[in-house]
Scaffold this active site. Sequence first.
Site, mmCIF file in Angstrom:
data_model
loop_
_atom_site.group_PDB
_atom_site.id
_atom_site.type_symbol
_atom_site.label_atom_id
_atom_site.label_comp_id
_atom_site.label_asym_id
_atom_site.label_seq_id
_atom_site.Cartn_x
_atom_site.Cartn_y
_atom_site.Cartn_z
ATOM 1 N N ASN A 45 0.973 -1.185 -0.372
ATOM 2 C CA ASN A 45 -0.297 -0.078 -0.067
ATOM 3 C C ASN A 45 0.913 1.336 -0.019
ATOM 4 O OD1 ASN A 45 0.698 1.120 2.617
ATOM 5 N ND2 ASN A 45 -0.939 0.207 3.666
ATOM 6 N N MET B 54 1.146 3.227 2.353
ATOM 7 C CA MET B 54 1.624 3.805 3.556
ATOM 8 C C MET B 54 1.480 5.001 4.944
ATOM 9 S SD MET B 54 5.748 2.143 3.024
ATOM 10 C CE MET B 54 6.189 3.376 1.378
ATOM 11 N N VAL B 55 -0.260 5.207 4.061
ATOM 12 C CA VAL B 55 -0.548 6.400 4.618
ATOM 13 C C VAL B 55 -1.026 5.655 5.629
ATOM 14 C CG1 VAL B 55 -2.082 8.157 4.903
ATOM 15 C CG2 VAL B 55 -0.589 7.631 3.217
ATOM 16 N N HIS C 271 -9.704 0.848 -0.374
ATOM 17 C CA HIS C 271 -10.434 1.180 0.398
ATOM 18 C C HIS C 271 -11.081 -0.063 0.276
ATOM 19 C CE1 HIS C 271 -8.451 4.798 1.669
ATOM 20 N NE2 HIS C 271 -7.055 3.576 0.967
HETATM 21 C C1 FAD Z 1 -2.794 0.214 -3.623
HETATM 22 C C2 FAD Z 1 -2.540 0.397 -2.331
HETATM 23 C C3 FAD Z 1 -2.401 1.004 -1.299
HETATM 24 C C4 FAD Z 1 -3.601 1.764 0.059
HETATM 25 N N1 FAD Z 1 -2.568 2.907 0.975
HETATM 26 C C5 FAD Z 1 -3.579 2.751 1.833
HETATM 27 C C6 FAD Z 1 -2.668 3.523 2.696
HETATM 28 O O1 FAD Z 1 -1.350 4.404 1.631
HETATM 29 N N2 FAD Z 1 -2.913 3.999 4.145
HETATM 30 C C7 FAD Z 1 -4.412 3.118 4.462
HETATM 31 O O2 FAD Z 1 -4.519 2.902 5.625
HETATM 32 N N3 FAD Z 1 -4.580 2.170 3.311
HETATM 33 C C8 FAD Z 1 -3.873 1.487 2.335
HETATM 34 N N4 FAD Z 1 -4.686 0.928 1.376
HETATM 35 C C9 FAD Z 1 -5.108 0.159 1.978
HETATM 36 C C10 FAD Z 1 -4.901 -0.922 3.056
HETATM 37 O O3 FAD Z 1 -3.746 -1.816 2.899
HETATM 38 C C11 FAD Z 1 -5.690 -2.431 3.484
HETATM 39 O O4 FAD Z 1 -7.173 -2.550 3.192
HETATM 40 C C12 FAD Z 1 -5.562 -2.777 4.230
HETATM 41 O O5 FAD Z 1 -4.557 -3.546 3.760
HETATM 42 C C13 FAD Z 1 -6.408 -4.273 4.368
HETATM 43 O O6 FAD Z 1 -6.536 -5.465 5.098
HETATM 44 P P1 FAD Z 1 -6.875 -6.467 5.264
HETATM 45 O O7 FAD Z 1 -6.153 -7.236 6.494
HETATM 46 O O8 FAD Z 1 -7.848 -6.912 5.517
HETATM 47 O O9 FAD Z 1 -7.030 -7.052 4.098
HETATM 48 P P2 FAD Z 1 -5.491 -7.844 2.614
HETATM 49 O O10 FAD Z 1 -4.315 -6.614 3.085
HETATM 50 O O11 FAD Z 1 -5.719 -7.769 1.582
HETATM 51 O O12 FAD Z 1 -5.195 -9.775 3.831
HETATM 52 C C14 FAD Z 1 -5.601 -10.422 2.755
HETATM 53 C C15 FAD Z 1 -4.316 -11.184 2.868
HETATM 54 O O13 FAD Z 1 -4.880 -13.214 3.201
HETATM 55 C C16 FAD Z 1 -4.187 -13.627 2.060
HETATM 56 N N5 FAD Z 1 -5.450 -14.460 1.439
HETATM 57 C C17 FAD Z 1 -6.570 -14.000 0.866
HETATM 58 N N6 FAD Z 1 -7.128 -14.964 0.724
HETATM 59 C C18 FAD Z 1 -6.737 -16.224 0.783
HETATM 60 C C19 FAD Z 1 -6.685 -17.763 1.067
HETATM 61 N N7 FAD Z 1 -7.868 -18.389 0.426
HETATM 62 N N8 FAD Z 1 -5.874 -18.441 1.377
HETATM 63 C C20 FAD Z 1 -4.438 -17.826 2.102
HETATM 64 N N9 FAD Z 1 -4.489 -16.763 1.837
HETATM 65 C C21 FAD Z 1 -5.657 -16.035 1.557
HETATM 66 C C22 FAD Z 1 -3.713 -12.470 0.922
HETATM 67 O O14 FAD Z 1 -2.624 -12.643 -0.072
HETATM 68 C C23 FAD Z 1 -3.611 -11.555 2.142
HETATM 69 O O15 FAD Z 1 -1.805 -12.022 1.832
HETATM 70 C C24 FAD Z 1 -3.809 0.312 0.062
HETATM 71 C C25 FAD Z 1 -4.117 -0.624 -0.511
HETATM 72 C C26 FAD Z 1 -3.904 -0.584 -1.755
HETATM 73 C C27 FAD Z 1 -3.995 -1.775 -3.036
#
Ligand code: FAD
Length: 499
Positions: free
Chosen positions: A42, A44-45, A431
Amino acid sequence: MKNSHVDWNYTSVNDNYTSQYTKSRAVEMTRGKMLGGSSSLNFMVYVRGNPHDFDVWADTVKDKNWKYEKVLPYFKKSERLTDSVIRSSHYGAYHNYKGYMGVQRQYHPDVDGYMQAYKELGNKIVIDTSTGDLGYTQPLFTISDGTRQSTSNAFLSPIKDRTNLHVWKNTLVTKIIFDRKKNAVAIEALTSDNRKLTVKARREIIVSAGSINTPQLLMLSGIGPRKHLQEMAIPVISDLPVGENFHDHQGVPLAFKMGKLPSFQPPQNPHEIPVPVIIGYAALNRTQSYPDYQNFDLVLRNPAFLLGFCTFVFGLEDALCRQLNESCESHEVLLAVPNTMHPKSRGKILLKSKDPKDYPLIHGGYYSNPDDLENQATYIEDVIRVINTTYFKKANAELVRFDLPACAGYEWGSREYWKCYSRELLVTVYHYTGTCAMGSVVDSRLRVSGVRRLRVVDASVMPFITSGNINAPTIMIGEKGADMIKEDNNIVCSCNKFL
Ligand SMILES: Cc1cc2nc3c(=O)[nH]c(=O)nc-3n(C[C@H](O)[C@H](O)[C@H](O)COP(=O)(O)OP(=O)(O)OC[C@H]3O[C@@H](n4cnc5c(N)ncnc54)[C@H](O)[C@@H]3O)c2cc1C
């Protein structure tokens, strides 16, 4: 890392309505496919959201434990802020300086003029928006000692040698197995060399696969909308609105051509974020204490970055990016992305098939509620007033007029034009939330309804999206979820000094 092997490379279903000037005619939904998930790729904000978000959230799920005052300690718990200015200010008490995840503030002189310009429009300049103050700020980043503070780096690396932690990398969880009493008792998974694993759970199973994959996995396992599961010939274990309530912060890029750049540009310091960032939070009603939109601004001095954002990050058509590049040649560019903080539109995640390797169908649902389109146009109108400020006038600033045949029927700059522009150039701010929402799919202790010993702990449980980037709120959910799991399993822990 977008579009690489560490990105799931999801794309939304083309709705023939939004994002039609992107190369894919849809929204490229980047997702981290590695340890740390999306926090490993991401921007990193570090943003917490607004106290109002959590108070509404607590009212909705009828559990005061999600009120701002109750979640604040969990934001603090993970944080290790290294910023003496914030620390010695009245914001200092809202931060922690000893947590696992390093957070630091940007100090960049190139943003000062822009900040003054936004101030001239009636916005405040604030040093920290973590407590919900509106205004423009140089953001906090999840960076420490020049290193990205992904959840993997910050939380997993320090404990990776624990004997009770096992990580299977490159392994896809394909199904959750239930016994006859609907207890989640095991998961099935496929390794990268196609070996099938079954892992049994002694206590409970916690799914943290994110807002796209968590609903997919639940549905594959029989937890989801009855009708959809029956269409997929999946036996229903619990009939829940899994995958529904998908929402996101949609944004629209605006490019301001600023003053001419000096011919010599100093070399880039590889330890700095290459592009200075400004973030603003604004409410149209200036007495409101929570924001209607976020204005995410990038100051671009390098044409490679301008092209990179246009063609790669936003995925806009080559012709538009060429036009942008040519019209801004040798000039500084302010790329502003006003994005809606509280969208009313909802999309949904559906299974494409029963095959866990098949990507789910992502219906973004952007602007399915027409209020969101009206609001997005209003936020653009609010932001572009900046063109009349002293700083912008001095720079002879111009708002780049993209050649958009689809909007040619509207007078440039009219409200109808901005609505057309908002539709055609819609981009995600990445998001995605709400697809296993608290109150409908999980209860306020994150337990999946209708079954036992199964929790979801990730961004999909948010009933409403928070006012800002959602990485820190997702980590807060992780911290709070961890305590709930310990409490419900009678595990005594003395580590909660912030509570
Ligand atoms: C390009 C980008 C920029 C962003 N910039 C920012 C920012 O600057 N600041 C901010 O606050 N937020 C930012 N975000 C959003 C934030 O990073 C995410 O919303 C947050 O990390 C979500 O966390 P999560 O744990 O819900 O899901 P995820 O971080 O998506 O984690 C899910 C994990 O589960 C794994 N997984 C999924 N399905 C399976 C499966 N069936 N079996 C095994 N493993 C699996 C995935 O591979 C992943 O590792 C950004 C997102 C992106 C994509």
